[in-house]
Every structure is written in C-alpha cells, then in structure tokens.
Scaffold this motif. Sequence first.
Motif, PDB file in Angstrom:
ATOM      1  N   HIS A   1     -13.170  -3.862   5.777  1.00 49.94           N
ATOM      2  CA  HIS A   1     -13.298  -2.481   5.313  1.00 49.94           C
ATOM      3  C   HIS A   1     -13.959  -1.603   6.374  1.00 49.94           C
ATOM      4  O   HIS A   1     -14.936  -0.890   6.116  1.00 49.94           O
TER       5      HIS A   1
ATOM      6  N   VAL B   1       0.872  -1.184   0.000  1.00 49.17           N
ATOM      7  CA  VAL B   1       0.000   0.000   0.000  1.00 49.17           C
ATOM      8  C   VAL B   1       0.901   1.224   0.000  1.00 49.17           C
ATOM      9  O   VAL B   1       1.736   1.393   0.888  1.00 49.17           O
TER      10      VAL B   1
ATOM     11  N   TRP C   1      -7.359   0.478   9.600  1.00 52.32           N
ATOM     12  CA  TRP C   1      -8.341   0.080   8.596  1.00 52.32           C
ATOM     13  C   TRP C   1      -8.264  -1.423   8.435  1.00 52.32           C
ATOM     14  O   TRP C   1      -7.201  -1.966   8.136  1.00 52.32           O
TER      15      TRP C   1
ATOM     16  N   LEU D   1       1.473  -1.695   7.440  1.00 55.60           N
ATOM     17  CA  LEU D   1       0.651  -2.899   7.411  1.00 55.60           C
ATOM     18  C   LEU D   1       1.088  -3.851   8.513  1.00 55.60           C
ATOM     19  O   LEU D   1       2.286  -4.090   8.701  1.00 55.60           O
TER      20      LEU D   1
ATOM     21  N   MET E   1      -8.459  -4.465   6.503  1.00 54.86           N
ATOM     22  CA  MET E   1      -8.376  -4.702   5.062  1.00 54.86           C
ATOM     23  C   MET E   1      -9.372  -5.744   4.577  1.00 54.86           C
ATOM     24  O   MET E   1      -9.676  -5.798   3.380  1.00 54.86           O
TER      25      MET E   1
ATOM     26  N   SER F   1      -3.263   0.408  -3.553  1.00 56.48           N
ATOM     27  CA  SER F   1      -2.976  -0.954  -3.112  1.00 56.48           C
ATOM     28  C   SER F   1      -2.701  -1.850  -4.311  1.00 56.48           C
ATOM     29  O   SER F   1      -3.382  -1.751  -5.343  1.00 56.48           O
TER      30      SER F   1
ATOM     31  N   TYR G   1      -4.263  -5.288   9.018  1.00 52.80           N
ATOM     32  CA  TYR G   1      -4.700  -3.941   9.347  1.00 52.80           C
ATOM     33  C   TYR G   1      -3.744  -2.928   8.717  1.00 52.80           C
ATOM     34  O   TYR G   1      -2.524  -3.100   8.732  1.00 52.80           O
ATOM     35  N   LEU G   2      -4.334  -1.881   8.182  1.00 50.95           N
ATOM     36  CA  LEU G   2      -3.578  -0.766   7.638  1.00 50.95           C
ATOM     37  C   LEU G   2      -3.605   0.360   8.672  1.00 50.95           C
ATOM     38  O   LEU G   2      -4.676   0.866   9.025  1.00 50.95           O
TER      39      LEU G   2
ATOM     40  N   LEU H   1      -7.507   2.816  -2.804  1.00 56.98           N
ATOM     41  CA  LEU H   1      -8.334   2.332  -1.695  1.00 56.98           C
ATOM     42  C   LEU H   1      -9.370   3.398  -1.340  1.00 56.98           C
ATOM     43  O   LEU H   1      -9.040   4.575  -1.197  1.00 56.98           O
TER      44      LEU H   1
END
Length: 509
Positions: free
Chosen positions: A270, A156, A265, A234, A267, A196, A242-243, A212
């Motif tokens: 969402h 990402v 976030w 990440l 992934m 991404s 998870y971002l 994204l």
Amino acid sequence: MSAIHFNKRCTTLFISILVLGAVKLLLDASRNLHQQTGPTTANTIPARRDDNLAINSIGKQSNQTQYEKTTRTIERYPDGLFRHQQVLKGLVFTESTKMGSTDNELSASVTLSVVKSLSDEVIAHVKQIFNDDHNENIYFATIPAMIKQGTKVLVVQRIWLGQFEKMKTKYRSEGVSLNNMFNEWHNSWQENYFYSTVLDENYNQVEAGGILGIPTTTNVKFTYKSDGPMDPRLIQSLDDVYLVFHTWLVDKNSKNQVGGRIHIWDMHRHLKKKLWPHIPLQRTEINWIPLDINGQLYFTYSIDPLRVMKCNKKDGDCMFVHEQDGSSTETFQYSSDHLRGGTPWLEYKYPYYISIAHNVASTYRPNEDFAIYNANLVVLHVEDWRVVYVSQNIEAHPSWLHSEPVIRNHTIWSPFWYPTGLIMQTGDILDISCHLNDASGHILRLRGVKSILGQVISEDMKYNKMSKGPVVRTVQQYVLEATKALYNYTWTFTGDIVGKTVEGKDINV
C-alpha cells in the motif's frame, strides 16, 4: 446323442460366443468414445492448462488427438455472447518495410465474444457505499484492469461519477462559466475512484469488493480536469502486484505546472510512487504500457517511435533503455501517433511479448473533430526492442457495440471497445478486459491467435539478425490506413493533412 442333436448344440454355442464378442466390442468402443468426449453431465471435470497448447512450446505435438484437445478446450473456455468472426489481417514489420507496404501481411480467422459483463454488480455495491442523499450521482464502472493469480483473478475498475462530464458538456454548449457548475449540487465528490474485487477462473465474484483507499489530489486549482485515480493497469513483478494509474497534480518536476502523471501503487505494501523519467513531460502523460522481464519493471513510453523505460519500483525513478533512431526528442503528436496505450505486455514465447493496444484516428471535417477508436494485436521483441507485428482493427459484434451509448459523444464518433487487461488462457485464447463506450466494463474472449502468432514468430525468425525494427511511424501509418479502409477512404484524417491547407484552414494539430 445323435449327430443331428450334437451339431445343433455346437451351432448354438458358436452363435452365443459370437454375440458375447460383439457385445464386448460395443462396450469397449463406447468406453473409448466416453473417454474422448468426456461425460455429458454438468459435472464435467475441466482440462488442466497443460492439456491444451503450452505457451512456450508452440508447435510441439501432444499425445491427445486434435479432436480431444479441441473438445476439452471448448468445454473449459467456451465462447460467450455476441460471438463475432473475422479474418484478421496484420503486418510483420522489418527494417525494410516501406510506408504503405503490405508485404509480409498475414491473415487468420479469429472470433471475439463477451464472456463477462462486470459493471451491474459493481455499481449496485457502489451505490450502497456512497451516502448520496440527494441521488445526484451518475455512476459508471468502467476501465477494468485484471490479472490472474493462481486460480483467482484480481480486477480493479475505475468508478467514474459521470455528472461532472454531463455538466461540463452542458455548460460549454451554453457558453456558461464552469465556475457555476458546483452550485448545481448539494454535495461535491471526487470524480474518480478505484473499486477492487476478486473473481474465480470463470469470472464469478468470490470475495467482497470495495473502494481502494489511494489518496490523490482533488480538482487541482479548478482546471476542471478529472480528479482522482484513472486508467488502471495491473502488472505482476515477481511476487508483487502493482497498480499503474494516472492522476492530475501540481508537479514539482515540471516547474509546478498542473499535469497528468503516471503512478504505481504497491498492492501488497500500500505504497504509491510517481514515475519520473528525467525528460520534459507533457501536460498529460498517459498510455505508458507496463511489462515485466525477470522481475524488472519496464514501460513502453510509446510504441512508434518505440521508446522503452526501465523503472525502479522502490522510488519511481525511470531511465530510457531504448529509443528508436532519432526519437529521443520526439513528443506525442495527437494527429499522427494513432497507436497508443493498451493492455500490459504479456510474454507469449520469449522474447516475444503481446499486447492489445488501442488506436485513435481523428477525423477532419469543417467544424468537427471526432476521434475513432479501435483495437490491435501487437507483438514486441524485448531483446532487440522492436515492434514485430501489428494487426488491423479487431472487430466486435455490432449489436454489442451499440448496446451502450457513447458517453463522450461530443468528441467520439462511433461505438468502440477499449482494451485494459490481458489473460492468456491457452496459446490460442486470450481474455481481454475492456470498457465499452466509456460506459461499462467487460471481459472479451479472442480465439484463434495461435495461427497468427505462430506465423508471426516463424516469419520474424527469418530476420533474426535485424535489430533496428521498422522506420519511425511506419507502424502508425499502417494503423491509420486500416481505419481509413473502414470508411472506404471517404473521410479525411488529421494524420494525412498536417501542414497542409484544407478548405482554407491551416491544420497544425
């Protein structure tokens, strides 16, 4: 048959047997050599990960010869371009480590090379996504976060529309109000986005990338701080990825003040959660480093002083589980907190986790305040919660460092690389995603860490009952001294002069 003829035939037969035996020996030798070095065609079968050094079995002997292990490892994980070798020094920290001490300093030879440059392909695609009829956008694909999942690598990157930075610099230098900035464009855009994509083990794209759709605030109350998501990292926790990122917003937890806040976030689902550690937050909260221990998500809020939070992935609620002596009321000090954020912590050999962190030293010269960025290998003990080891600055090839301009050259003095992601290929090889000069994204390969980390773990185990770690800011001072040495101690840095008067000025930064 005469005796003479009989003897001749025996002699001929004997010679034939010797020749056949010699041929067999040569064939066997050739076959063994072929098995050791592998075929020389382009279809060489890569070694399995466990043919190399197992991550959690440092020091165990392999059935392979050292020659065979080295050859097969290089075949699968070759060095890239701009190969640079250095003797990397670093310090093992204990409770008794004194400020400025070099006791327990270790060194080993390492090489750093560039195995993949990411930005050109991404920018080419992004330009097709934006409907920029007037060709006003300046695109940078930078800050690549990455994580390995099986045989694939998720990346990402931050997409930064650099025209905002360009115009802000121009207007400030001319003394013009920033309110006029938006009149320069036909269209205005959010300044930052995330892109991404999925790569294979050799970092070739295998799935189509895209923007994204993470909703974030726009330029909050026209403070001219960057809007959109920034600084991606990440982290995998059990089966979830998870971002982690930073964005600006009006924060109800901070009396509705505008502030930079850390979010996660999910992934897979969402979903976005703002992280809330139940302490007074600063205007800009960045550089929290994530780590996962048995499916529990933690963050190091700061490295020195070491402060660690445990966060609930469902609601973003965070509580401090470790705060180094007297650090519960510590706030970030720009002048003296040099070692800051970095790549997510990665387990090397439990309970030792590693990260490639960045450090910043700010120079003080009349009318100038330039930041100098470098990167360090850091080892963390996650049972006692203490910093075990920090290296000096990891060098990169000068030609690569100067291959892109420093985008924010009004505040950053010299070319630099900034670590954002970490993959452990073997116990000796680390792949590091990074940005170069805020301009582009790359993946570097650091070879030679086995010797360093083996020494660090062995040395630290001598102090296994020690649980407090080094005195607060001992690590920071070591990092600053390493940067000062790069400039032969001829420059003055703000970390040395807080509270003093220099050339008639009181320094309180």
